[in-house]
Design a protein around this motif. Structure first.
Motif, PDB file in Angstrom:
ATOM      1  N   THR A  77       0.716  -1.328  -0.066  1.00 58.32           N
ATOM      2  CA  THR A  77       0.054  -0.164   0.155  1.00 58.32           C
ATOM      3  C   THR A  77       1.060   1.377   0.122  1.00 58.32           C
ATOM      4  O   THR A  77       0.704   2.323  -0.721  1.00 58.32           O
ATOM      5  N   ASP A  78       2.108   1.351   0.800  1.00 62.03           N
ATOM      6  CA  ASP A  78       2.988   2.476   0.694  1.00 62.03           C
ATOM      7  C   ASP A  78       3.611   2.676  -0.487  1.00 62.03           C
ATOM      8  O   ASP A  78       3.648   3.781  -1.083  1.00 62.03           O
ATOM      9  N   THR A  79       3.888   1.732  -1.312  1.00 61.75           N
ATOM     10  CA  THR A  79       4.466   1.853  -2.445  1.00 61.75           C
ATOM     11  C   THR A  79       3.760   2.393  -3.409  1.00 61.75           C
ATOM     12  O   THR A  79       3.848   3.114  -4.145  1.00 61.75           O
ATOM     13  N   ILE A  80       2.436   1.721  -3.467  1.00 66.33           N
ATOM     14  CA  ILE A  80       1.554   2.410  -4.503  1.00 66.33           C
ATOM     15  C   ILE A  80       1.124   3.839  -4.202  1.00 66.33           C
ATOM     16  O   ILE A  80       0.783   4.665  -5.071  1.00 66.33           O
ATOM     17  N   ARG A  81       1.163   4.228  -2.813  1.00 70.43           N
ATOM     18  CA  ARG A  81       1.015   5.594  -2.324  1.00 70.43           C
ATOM     19  C   ARG A  81       2.158   6.629  -3.104  1.00 70.43           C
ATOM     20  O   ARG A  81       1.953   7.431  -3.453  1.00 70.43           O
ATOM     21  N   VAL A  82       3.394   6.218  -2.822  1.00 75.47           N
ATOM     22  CA  VAL A  82       4.369   6.763  -3.562  1.00 75.47           C
ATOM     23  C   VAL A  82       4.520   6.892  -4.877  1.00 75.47           C
ATOM     24  O   VAL A  82       4.662   8.036  -5.606  1.00 75.47           O
ATOM     25  N   ILE A  83       3.878   5.817  -5.687  1.00 80.19           N
ATOM     26  CA  ILE A  83       3.866   5.954  -7.099  1.00 80.19           C
ATOM     27  C   ILE A  83       2.723   6.811  -7.519  1.00 80.19           C
ATOM     28  O   ILE A  83       3.104   7.617  -8.389  1.00 80.19           O
ATOM     29  N   ASN A  84       1.731   6.960  -6.630  1.00 82.64           N
ATOM     30  CA  ASN A  84       0.743   7.974  -6.849  1.00 82.64           C
ATOM     31  C   ASN A  84       1.215   9.583  -6.610  1.00 82.64           C
ATOM     32  O   ASN A  84       0.969  10.349  -7.493  1.00 82.64           O
ATOM     33  N   ASP A  85       2.197   9.517  -5.800  1.00 81.57           N
ATOM     34  CA  ASP A  85       3.118  10.894  -5.544  1.00 81.57           C
ATOM     35  C   ASP A  85       3.777  11.175  -6.877  1.00 81.57           C
ATOM     36  O   ASP A  85       3.658  12.203  -7.236  1.00 81.57           O
ATOM     37  N   VAL A  86       4.252  10.274  -7.543  1.00 81.07           N
ATOM     38  CA  VAL A  86       5.082  10.196  -8.895  1.00 81.07           C
ATOM     39  C   VAL A  86       4.085  10.852  -9.830  1.00 81.07           C
ATOM     40  O   VAL A  86       4.371  11.701 -10.625  1.00 81.07           O
ATOM     41  N   GLY A 113      13.643   3.816  -1.752  1.00 78.78           N
ATOM     42  CA  GLY A 113      13.538   3.283  -0.190  1.00 78.78           C
ATOM     43  C   GLY A 113      12.396   2.307  -0.032  1.00 78.78           C
ATOM     44  O   GLY A 113      12.795   1.345   1.023  1.00 78.78           O
ATOM     45  N   LEU A 114      11.437   2.284  -0.469  1.00 78.57           N
ATOM     46  CA  LEU A 114      10.432   1.293   0.102  1.00 78.57           C
ATOM     47  C   LEU A 114      10.518  -0.013  -0.507  1.00 78.57           C
ATOM     48  O   LEU A 114      10.388  -1.069   0.198  1.00 78.57           O
ATOM     49  N   THR A 115      11.278  -0.090  -1.731  1.00 81.47           N
ATOM     50  CA  THR A 115      11.650  -1.284  -2.117  1.00 81.47           C
ATOM     51  C   THR A 115      12.476  -1.946  -1.359  1.00 81.47           C
ATOM     52  O   THR A 115      12.570  -3.243  -1.367  1.00 81.47           O
ATOM     53  N   GLN A 116      13.429  -1.191  -0.821  1.00 79.11           N
ATOM     54  CA  GLN A 116      14.462  -1.635   0.242  1.00 79.11           C
ATOM     55  C   GLN A 116      14.036  -2.148   1.702  1.00 79.11           C
ATOM     56  O   GLN A 116      14.062  -3.102   2.210  1.00 79.11           O
ATOM     57  N   GLU A 117      12.934  -1.184   2.190  1.00 81.38           N
ATOM     58  CA  GLU A 117      12.464  -1.471   3.357  1.00 81.38           C
ATOM     59  C   GLU A 117      11.175  -2.133   3.623  1.00 81.38           C
ATOM     60  O   GLU A 117      10.902  -2.798   4.548  1.00 81.38           O
TER      61      GLU A 117
END
Length: 873
Positions: free
Chosen positions: A629-638, A673-677
């Protein structure tokens, strides 16, 4: 409380009278909030009072929060034909639709009966056809319908239910009863959006939701999961997959959401293959047998061999596997025949034959043009009727004849008479109204409810609620998601709290963290993660160099024409926007603004920042089920930062364009960073990291070659070295170490040979070696290195054996050793990438389509065989 003070979410408020929201039904309209005597229904009373007390300002805040959650979740719905981006945010009205338990009990009983009846009809139409033999249904209504698939004759699923999922659209009539408008039986959509709506509303109005005693919906999805498991023809633990048409489908978000929620891999046609009489999913570990398919692809498109020959969304031979009993598809192929609206005309007689009674729920009055008396009625009353094609696959929209001019009306009548068996006419029902928040107050909107039932061991369970859709305005009786109609959460309320959940049922909010929910994802998904990593890194490297160039062009310290030429040519080379500045005239190099702006924002130009990020977003959409979910959120930021790019760059070079790129660079850094953590260390993570490391190594090589390959004057050399160190994020480290030594030698040591620098070339090669040993190795291997290991080892050895004095040797104003070594390394990395993708992603040995009439790439296939995709330069 003053107007400037907003109550915290979920806390009771006692606002001033001027802050309240009042709801006033429109005279002459059927309003769901009012009883026959005009009083507010008990189920609505608490809701309207609570919403009214919140007031318009707080409701706007809650609405904003709901939109933010939907946006962060990536909830979208594709509006076909809409200019610009193909997907739009899912629209949710923050005032729920309330149905009390007593009212719902009658609706629920009618829906269970209807599902049982349609199940019997489906079994009969592809079996003995008793309803035709006894005259309950004319043969033309069946055999002339596009949804009737003769190839499915005699197919039966295990158990008593053929129809696993059933969706029904209903409206409230003036007398308070409900009427069915249509049934959805092929691949009913909407249940995933119901779950998303409930998740959002329970977060936006936690106290209101809890105190309203809303019936929970999670058990419905749990029962669906159990039913699918029970259908497996295999005695082992079954593999169940959700078949989607692909990321361009209107409800793709729902497909990914349901797949994650229930823990199923999501597959497209290219992920599946029929071999040895079974259906298999292509994964990195090899072929995995599939036992049950929950499909979101229409009947006729599922098998290009026996059904629609030009379909690119199906699997050749799929129907034969079903015929042998080695695969179960839900809903079964051929179930689209139940969506024929002509059935509604004959449903009472069919029900009498099969159930011994007429249905509890009435259907909308329907006239079939294939019946002579109905055709005469249609001729005489057409202006008051809605005309529909009996087959949804015709893509012919429904039309209210009263909206047509005389010429259009006569053309429609001519079509009806020519193709009588393909048209029905239905009465236009006035819909009931429910309150909706319009940004400043509450206003009535026409309402349509779609609810769902799922097969159990011997009957059906109805979802307590459903997907409510409302008109876009007070007089907008035509409700369609394709027209942008908003949705509502549907609350079936009880007078007291609901009893504790049955042990073993899923909780209301069930979260899966990416790959942990999926045992073996399709190789296509992992391939898209690989390209997502590559495109993200390519965009990041391009923007970092562009920011550096913008700062230098606008800086107080002037740069020479020679240094500017080298900088600009390097920009063209690392972005692959060739020929670009590499063939520019002196005048174009002196005034580079137009070309630089194109490199940043021209989405039609391959290699531009916008084009590269769009490719990354497409890859992310194709692998959404493995992203947290956090990764999708950052993708939406992009995505948001990209949408705002043109406005931020409006002033061109005169307005500090480097600052316009900052939000994109920051968002991509967050994604990295999210892909790492946050990503499980499975195959998906290894491949997204490999894509990232390969691309970063390629970009480092291209930048070093472009900026350092030519020998310039001392001032120019200082400018180019600063650009290199700045874009590689090592300028501060360089200055600190510069107390011992300075110059190009130290700069190249940091960029190429420092294994502690996460952006150095050596660091990328070492990480690639770590990922390579984790990849699947089909078959037994000897001690001999495979081709990709040799290529990577050779590249790593070349870097480690490099000596900086040798690389910096000068001949004819160039550094030939440096250029040759960088070219050799780039070739090795391209070969390494080719070997990896060929071994793990290439499925050319699989079966091919027998016939195709559509050009272009099959839906859901990304970068497969795309010339030069990621391998330019």
């Amino acid at each position: 409380m003053s107007q400037s003070q907003s109550p915290s979410i979920g806390q009771p408020t006692v606002p001033a009278a001027s802050d309240t929201l009042e709801y006033s039904p429109q005279p002459g309209l059927l309003d769901e909030t009012r009883a026959a005597d005009g009083s507010v229904k008990p189920g609505w009373q608490y809701l309207l009072q609570s919403v009214g007390d919140l007031g318009p300002e707080v409701m706007r805040q809650r609405e904003h929060k709901a939109r933010r959650i939907l946006r962060d979740d990536g909830a979208t719905y594709n509006l076909y034909g809409k200019p610009g981006s193909p997907s739009t945010s899912w629209e949710l009205d923050t005032v729920p639709y309330v149905i009390d338990s007593e009212d719902w009990a009658g609706i629920e009983a009618g829906l269970v009966e209807r599902s049982e009846l349609f199940n019997l009809i489906l079994r009969d139409l592809y079996g003995p056809r008793d309803i035709i033999r006894h005259g309950a249904l004319p043969p033309e209504a069946l055999f002339g319908h596009g949804g009737f698939l003769r190839a499915c004759q005699g197919l039966q699923m295990p158990g008593e239910q053929e129809l696993i999922l059933h969706a029904v659209d209903i409206v409230r009539r003036a007398d308070g009863s409900v009427c069915v408008l249509s049934d959805r039986t092929q691949a009913p959509s909407g249940s995933g959006y119901v779950l998303e709506n409930r998740t959002v509303m329970s977060r936006v109005f936690p106290s209101l939701y809890r105190d309203s005693h809303v019936h929970r919906i999670a058990s419905f999805y749990h029962r669906l999961r159990l039913k699918l498991i029970s259908l497996s023809p295999s005695g082992d633990i079954p593999r169940i997959a959700l078949l989607t048409p692909g990321a361009r489908n209107e409800s793709y978000f729902e497909h990914a959401y349901l797949a994650n929620y229930m823990g199923f891999p999501m597959v497209q046609s290219g992920d599946l293959v029929v071999r040895n009489g079974f259906l298999w999913m292509k994964s990195l570990e090899g072929l995995k047998r599939v036992d049950v398919l929950l499909r979101r692809v229409d009947d006729e498109s599922c098998d290009p061999v026996e059904l629609r020959a030009d379909s690119q969304m199906g699997v050749p031979g799929l129907l034969e596997v079903v015929r042998t009993g080695r695969l179960v598809i839900a809903n079964p192929l051929g179930s689209g025949v139940l969506e024929n609206p002509a059935l509604l005309k004959y449903l009472p007689a069919i029900s009498m034959l099969l159930l011994g009674r007429e249905p509890r729920l009435d259907s909308v009055q329907t006239y079939w043009a294939g019946d002579h008396r109905d055709l005469a009625f249609i001729n005489d009353n057409i202006r008051s009727l809605i005309i529909k094609n009996t087959w949804r696959g015709s893509n012919e929209p429904s039309v209210f004849a009263g909206d047509l001019d005389e010429t259009q009306l006569q053309a429609l009548l001519a079509r009806i008479h020519r193709y009588r068996h393909q048209f029905v006419a239905q009465e236009k029902l006035a819909k009931s109204y429910t309150p909706a928040f319009n940004g400043s107050g509450l206003e009535p909107r026409p309402t349509l409810l779609r609810t769902f039932s799922v097969a159990t061991d011997n009957s059906y369970t109805v979802l307590p609620g459903g997907l409510t859709r409302i008109g876009t305005s007070l007089d907008g009786q035509f409700i369609s998601m394709q027209e942008g109609s908003p949705s509502k959460d549907t609350w079936v309320t009880a007078s007291e709290p609901e009893r504790a959940p049955v042990p073993g049922l899923a909780p209301e909010k069930r979260h899966f963290s990416g790959e942990s929910a999926l045992d073996s994802p399709p190789s296509r998904v992992v391939e898209n993660l690989y390209w997502m990593g590559r495109y993200a890194e390519r965009a990041d490297a391009s923007m970092r160099l562009l920011r550096t160039v913008f700062v230098m062009l606008n800086g107080e310290d002037p740069i020479s024409a020679d240094a500017q030429r080298i900088l600009l040519q390097t920009v063209s080379e690392i972005t692959y926007t060739l020929p670009g500045f590499t063939t520019a005239t002196a005048a174009q190099l002196a005034d580079p603004e137009a070309e630089l702006m194109q490199i940043v924002r021209d989405g039609e130009r391959v290699g531009s920042v916008r084009s590269t990020i769009n490719s990354m977003l497409l890859a992310a959409d194709e692998s959404k089920e493995l992203l947290s979910t956090d990764t999708i959120r950052v993708i939406n930021d992009v995505r948001d930062a990209l949408d705002n790019l043109d406005g931020d760059l409006a002033g061109g070079l005169a307005s500090a364009p480097e600052e316009a790129l900052d939000p994109l660079v920051t968002a991509l850094a967050g994604l990295s960073g999210l892909t790492q953590e946050s990503m499980i260390r499975g195959m998906g993570w290894h491949f997204i990291e490999m894509g990232k490391r390969i691309e970063r190594a390629q970009q480092t090589i291209a930048t070093v070659k472009g900026l350092m390959g030519t020998v310039s004057g001392e001032m120019e050399q200082s400018t180019l070295l600063t650009a290199l160190l700045t874009s590689m994020e090592v300028l501060i480290t360089y200055r600190r170490r510069g107390r011992e030594k300075r110059g190009i030698e130290l700069g190249l040591e940091l960029v190429l040979l420092d294994s502690r620098n996460p952006r150095s070339l050596l660091f990328q090669l070492e990480r690639l070696q770590e990922h390579l040993v984790e990849l699947p190795r089909p078959g037994k291997e000897s001690g001999e290195l495979n081709a990709e290991s040799r290529a990577l080892l050779e590249a790593s050895t070349l870097v480690k054996l490099s000596t900086l004095p040798q690389l910096l040797q000068v001949a004819d104003q160039r550094r030939p050793e440096l250029e040759a070594r960088m070219t050799q390394l780039a070739d090795l990395l391209r070969e390494f990438s080719r070997l990896i993708t060929d071994k793990h992603f290439d499925h050319r040995s699989g079966p091919q389509q027998l016939f195709t009439s559509f050009g272009g790439t099959a839906p859901g296939v990304l970068n497969a065989g795309l010339p030069g995709a990621g391998e330019r330069g």
